[in-house]
Design a protein around this motif. Structure first.
Motif, mmCIF file in Angstrom:
data_model
loop_
_atom_site.group_PDB
_atom_site.id
_atom_site.type_symbol
_atom_site.label_atom_id
_atom_site.label_comp_id
_atom_site.label_asym_id
_atom_site.label_seq_id
_atom_site.Cartn_x
_atom_site.Cartn_y
_atom_site.Cartn_z
ATOM 1 N N ARG A 69 8.895 4.882 4.651
ATOM 2 C CA ARG A 69 9.265 6.304 4.008
ATOM 3 C C ARG A 69 9.690 6.696 3.097
ATOM 4 O O ARG A 69 11.558 6.680 2.896
ATOM 5 C CB ARG A 69 9.003 7.308 5.349
ATOM 6 C CG ARG A 69 8.693 8.985 5.084
ATOM 7 C CD ARG A 69 8.713 9.445 6.320
ATOM 8 N NE ARG A 69 7.995 9.456 7.019
ATOM 9 C CZ ARG A 69 7.441 10.223 8.224
ATOM 10 N NH1 ARG A 69 7.969 11.229 7.983
ATOM 11 N NH2 ARG A 69 6.971 9.913 9.199
ATOM 12 N N GLY A 81 -1.114 12.565 4.529
ATOM 13 C CA GLY A 81 -2.767 13.789 4.760
ATOM 14 C C GLY A 81 -3.783 12.299 4.143
ATOM 15 O O GLY A 81 -4.859 13.148 4.019
ATOM 16 N N GLU A 82 -3.336 11.286 3.946
ATOM 17 C CA GLU A 82 -4.267 10.509 2.787
ATOM 18 C C GLU A 82 -4.186 9.141 3.744
ATOM 19 O O GLU A 82 -3.364 8.915 4.525
ATOM 20 C CB GLU A 82 -4.429 10.209 1.669
ATOM 21 C CG GLU A 82 -4.238 11.727 0.792
ATOM 22 C CD GLU A 82 -3.876 11.601 -0.924
ATOM 23 O OE1 GLU A 82 -4.105 12.845 -1.685
ATOM 24 O OE2 GLU A 82 -3.805 10.221 -1.387
ATOM 25 N N GLY A 83 -5.310 7.947 3.383
ATOM 26 C CA GLY A 83 -5.585 7.180 3.992
ATOM 27 C C GLY A 83 -4.381 6.436 3.350
ATOM 28 O O GLY A 83 -3.520 6.790 1.303
ATOM 29 N N PRO A 84 -3.788 5.045 3.651
ATOM 30 C CA PRO A 84 -3.311 4.377 2.004
ATOM 31 C C PRO A 84 -3.742 4.041 0.854
ATOM 32 O O PRO A 84 -5.090 3.656 1.368
ATOM 33 C CB PRO A 84 -3.022 3.180 3.068
ATOM 34 C CG PRO A 84 -2.972 3.285 4.779
ATOM 35 C CD PRO A 84 -3.897 4.579 4.550
ATOM 36 N N GLY A 102 5.896 0.218 8.233
ATOM 37 C CA GLY A 102 5.939 1.104 6.670
ATOM 38 C C GLY A 102 7.268 1.615 6.781
ATOM 39 O O GLY A 102 8.052 1.308 7.024
ATOM 40 N N TYR A 162 0.809 -0.881 -0.076
ATOM 41 C CA TYR A 162 -0.394 -0.013 -0.175
ATOM 42 C C TYR A 162 1.074 1.349 0.009
ATOM 43 O O TYR A 162 2.114 1.215 0.656
ATOM 44 C CB TYR A 162 -0.825 0.295 0.917
ATOM 45 C CG TYR A 162 -2.211 -0.921 1.313
ATOM 46 C CD1 TYR A 162 -1.912 -2.342 1.686
ATOM 47 C CD2 TYR A 162 -3.299 -0.748 1.011
ATOM 48 C CE1 TYR A 162 -3.084 -3.475 1.809
ATOM 49 C CE2 TYR A 162 -4.369 -1.499 1.007
ATOM 50 C CZ TYR A 162 -3.795 -2.614 0.738
ATOM 51 O OH TYR A 162 -5.489 -4.016 0.635
ATOM 52 N N GLN A 176 1.311 5.251 0.709
ATOM 53 C CA GLN A 176 0.136 6.218 2.033
ATOM 54 C C GLN A 176 0.590 7.172 1.520
ATOM 55 O O GLN A 176 2.048 7.603 1.273
ATOM 56 C CB GLN A 176 0.009 5.895 3.076
ATOM 57 C CG GLN A 176 -1.160 6.844 3.848
ATOM 58 C CD GLN A 176 -1.477 6.962 5.552
ATOM 59 O OE1 GLN A 176 0.503 5.885 5.842
ATOM 60 N NE2 GLN A 176 -1.974 7.161 6.059
#
Lengths: 113, 112
Positions: B107, B41-44, B105, B36, B38
């Motif tokens: 980044r 500020g958004e969802g995955p 996750g 996923y 992401q």
């Protein structure tokens, strides 16, 4: 297509307060989820609901309640907010036999003072 | 104990380079592995996925390499673009009807 709406977008609470987060989806999905996202800890499942009248605890359910009001909506309640708590709560949905493919909302950002 | 592990936690690459994100898992009965993406500020959102019967899955500039014996997989982002800057989650599932277990996750920052 469809969309997941989470309200509110931002939530500021006080220590000990009971806080409710709401989620609506128009995918007509059977299954809905609540995750908590903390920096460095990924996504942890709090509660999920396989079908409209179902409620299942995830790995992080302590301190939370959930309610599946109808097929399209799923609420999460923080029963007693913890001081200095800061996290993003993500709602997701999927079709019943495809829990491996989830669609996420934009999240509710919580800050507890 | 973490069922799905990801490394590194953060990664910086220059535009045009290949970013390599690693994932490993504990349970050998996991057989479906989605990644996923992401944005802040958004969802995955589901980016790409692979089933354990395959060892490679490609979708444009994104490729998953899967090693069942070692219980490892990696996501390669070739010709990285600044718009690829996001957090990438590796996840695993026992089957289509089972919920996902997510890693912490990675980044990714792509510098122009």
């Amino acid at each position: 297509g469809g969309i997941i709406t989470q309200t509110p977008k931002f939530l500021i609470g006080q220590e000990g307060q009971k806080l409710t987060l709401k989620c609506q989806q128009n995918f007509n999905h059977d299954t809905m989820y609540w995750y908590r996202q903390d920096s460095g800890k990924g996504l942890r499942l709090i509660y999920y609901s396989i079908t409209e009248n179902d409620l299942q605890k995830g790995d992080l359910s302590e301190g939370y309640d959930a309610s599946r009001e109808k097929k399209s909506s799923f609420s999460l309640t923080v029963t007693s907010a913890q001081k200095n708590e800061m996290a993003v709560f993500l709602c997701a949905s999927s079709i019943l036999d495809r829990q491996d493919t989830q669609y996420f909302g934009p999240g509710t950002r919580l800050l507890v003072l | 104990q973490q069922q799905v592990r990801q490394s590194p936690q953060s990664l910086t690459v220059w535009e045009g380079e290949t970013a390599i994100l690693n994932c490993s898992y504990e349970d050998s009965t996991f057989n479906y592995f989605p990644w996923y993406q992401q944005f802040p500020g958004e969802g995955p959102a589901l980016l790409i996925s692979i089933r354990s019967v395959s060892d490679k899955k490609e979708d444009g500039r994104f490729t998953i390499f899967f090693n069942k014996r070692e219980k490892k997989l990696s996501l390669h982002i070739t010709d990285s673009q600044p718009g690829d800057s996001a957090t990438y989650f590796c996840a695993a599932s026992y089957s289509a009807g089972n919920k996902l277990t997510f890693g912490i996750g990675t980044r990714v920052l792509v510098r122009p």
